[in-house]
Enzyme design. Structure first.
Site, PDB file in Angstrom:
ATOM      1  N   PRO A   1       0.849  -1.202   0.000  1.00 29.75           N
ATOM      2  CA  PRO A   1       0.000   0.000   0.000  1.00 29.75           C
ATOM      3  C   PRO A   1       0.888   1.257   0.000  1.00 29.75           C
ATOM      4  CG  PRO A   1      -0.028  -1.054   2.167  1.00 29.75           C
ATOM      5  CD  PRO A   1       0.825  -1.914   1.308  1.00 29.75           C
TER       6      PRO A   1
ATOM      7  N   ASP B   1       5.528   2.619   2.683  1.00 27.64           N
ATOM      8  CA  ASP B   1       4.623   1.480   2.862  1.00 27.64           C
ATOM      9  C   ASP B   1       3.730   1.774   4.068  1.00 27.64           C
ATOM     10  OD1 ASP B   1       3.482  -0.981   3.568  1.00 27.64           O
ATOM     11  OD2 ASP B   1       5.254  -2.121   2.937  1.00 27.64           O
ATOM     12  N   HIS B   2       2.441   1.903   3.798  1.00 28.75           N
ATOM     13  CA  HIS B   2       1.534   2.335   4.864  1.00 28.75           C
ATOM     14  C   HIS B   2       1.329   1.252   5.922  1.00 28.75           C
ATOM     15  CE1 HIS B   2      -0.971   5.147   6.748  1.00 28.75           C
ATOM     16  NE2 HIS B   2      -1.672   5.577   5.718  1.00 28.75           N
ATOM     17  N   ARG B   3       1.823   0.054   5.692  1.00 29.88           N
ATOM     18  CA  ARG B   3       1.727  -0.970   6.733  1.00 29.88           C
ATOM     19  C   ARG B   3       2.740  -0.709   7.847  1.00 29.88           C
ATOM     20  NH1 ARG B   3       2.765  -6.074   3.068  1.00 29.88           N
ATOM     21  NH2 ARG B   3       4.328  -4.581   2.358  1.00 29.88           N
TER      22      ARG B   3
END
Ligand code: COA
Length: 441
Positions: free
Chosen positions: A239, A413-415
């Site tokens: 993401p 990376d939005h994680r």
């Protein structure tokens, strides 16, 4: 005099590699270790040198041929009895590998002989670029590792007292190459996995373009196929979010230009990218989650600072790595970058020179553009994209003044990272470029 067939050595997990260049021709007198051909694997192009000195009697491959372990490259006339010239001792095996990091068998299969002769078949050699590191290994194993471009410090020793053996170096190289292959295979499977995960996508349109006008077809190069598959996987599975910002590099650029003028005889050009690599190290120290990888439900935080940089090459995008950038000065980084970029363009990067990055920078500064969305180079979790700097009016509180502004595009990376951290990272990174003295603080 005797005839020997020089064969392709063990090329690890690759079935085949393409011949992209012939470096010798019939009649040439060649030395041991002289490069014979250039082959292109999925990861890199490399030269295969000769295990013997002699005269080339016959070339057995052409540009465009696919070769694999055991394929005969050429027939060589050598002095003495060829069979005895290269005994299959461990040392000979150590000196007789490979296209990419992989190893040659001590006793390769016998290849077809040229008309009228039955020469013994011997694998060619494949030295890679020299790498540092001397822990617990014999000189021949170190030499072997150097030839393959294997960073021996990263090899796990399984010999007595953790001594690194030839097999360990070979296992390391196989692991690197099979990692690349698995990545490719996973990437190729990604669309199916995506569908299974609920991406109910339409099939790719099949169109007869010739209906609309004349067309021609061209095979994508191997590097493009690999990098494309990786980029596709990364784009689909991570993401991504991209934060854009600007850094005021007015003073830094003036210093860089002045420094290069003062040192123009050194032959090393200090580039803006080298400053950015140092600024990246400082920003990664402050924001360690940007120098990390996801492993299942854990975050692996890296205590080393290996920075990748995207290099545009005739074969496609490659990402060589500046190792331990925290321990290097701007001039050394500039020099290493120039060398790695040249190797990348010449198709001579060893896989070890493209692995291990914790964070990457993609600079389009020499080309142009404003902002873009760089795709994260998994398993990294962020990448800094940079475009061309330009003079822009900036409000100094009283008036507009011309300042040289560098556009930044940080994908993350939005994680692992959130928007606030990304905004802070960009701000800090920009503040370092605006005043590099901050790096010392
Ligand atoms: N703004 C303005 N000018 C810039 C700049 C920037 N951000 N960055 C570099 N330049 C200038 C340099 O100063 C140099 O000018 P000069 O010749 O007058 O001194 C010129 O652009 C060329 O720079 P370059 O030789 O490309 O050096 P570099 O260190 O900036 O970049 C590479 C080296 C290998 C990264 C670069 O050549 C490259 O391949 N870039 C493309 C990367 C890419 O494709 N990314 C996209 C991936 S999707």
């Amino acid at each position: 005099m005797a005839l020997v067939d020089i064969q392709v050595p063990d090329i690890g997990d690759f079935d085949e590699v393409g011949v992209i260049e012939l470096l010798v021709k019939p009649g040439d007198i060649i030395k041991v270790e002289q490069s014979l051909i250039t082959v292109e694997s999925d990861k890199a192009s490399m030269e295969i040198p000769s295990s013997h000195a002699g005269q080339v009697k016959e070339l057995r491959v052409q540009v465009g041929d696919k070769v694999k372990e055991g394929s005969v490259l050429l027939t060589l006339e050598v002095a003495g009895a060829a069979g005895a010239a290269e005994p299959a001792t461990p040392t000979a095996a150590a000196a007789a590998p490979v296209a990419a990091p992989a190893s040659a068998p001590a006793s390769p299969p016998t290849a077809a002989a040229p008309a009228g002769a039955t020469p013994p078949a011997i694998p060619a050699q494949q030295p890679g670029p020299a790498m540092a590191g001397l822990p617990h290994a014999s000189p021949s194993v170190r030499k072997f590792a150097r030839e393959l471009g294997v960073p021996i410090a990263q090899v796990k020793g399984t010999g007595p007292k953790g001594r690194i053996t030839l097999d360990d170096v070979q296992a390391f190289t196989r692991q690197v190459m099979s990692g690349a292959m698995q990545t490719q295979a996973q990437a190729a499977r990604a669309p199916a996995a995506g569908s299974a995960a609920g991406l109910d996508l339409l099939p790719w349109p099949k169109i007869d373009f010739a209906k609309f006008g004349p067309v021609e077809r061209k095979e994508l190069g191997r590097i493009k196929k690999i990098s494309g598959a990786n980029l596709h996987r990364n784009w689909v599975l991570i993401p991504h979010v991209t934060n854009h910002d600007d850094a005021d590099i007015t003073e830094l650029e003036a210093f860089r230009v002045q420094f290069n003028k003062e040192n123009d005889k050194s032959g090393i050009k200090v580039t803006m990218l080298a400053f950015m690599i140092r600024a990246t190290v400082a920003a990664l120290r402050k924001f360690p989650e940007f120098n990390a990888s996801i492993d299942g439900e854990q975050l692996v935080l890296k205590n080393y600072f290996h920075i990748g940089f995207a290099a545009d090459t005739p074969n496609g995008l490659m990402v060589p790595v500046i190792r331990d950038a925290d321990q290097k000065g701007i001039v050394q980084i500039s020099q290493e970058m120039a060398e790695l970029a040249k190797k990348a363009r010449d198709g001579k990067l060893a896989p070890a020179e493209m692995s291990g990055a914790g964070f990457s920078i993609s600079s389009l500064g020499g080309i142009g553009g404003r902002y873009f969305t760089p795709i994260i180079n998994a398993p990294e979790v962020a990448i800094m994209g940079v475009c061309k700097s330009r003079l822009e009016p900036q409000w100094d509180g009283k008036q507009f003044v011309p300042r040289l502004m560098l556009p930044l595009s940080l994908s993350w990376d939005h994680r692992v990272i959130d928007g606030a951290a990304a905004a802070r990272f960009n701000l800090y990174f920009a503040s370092l470029l605006a005043d590099m003295r901050r790096i010392m603080m």
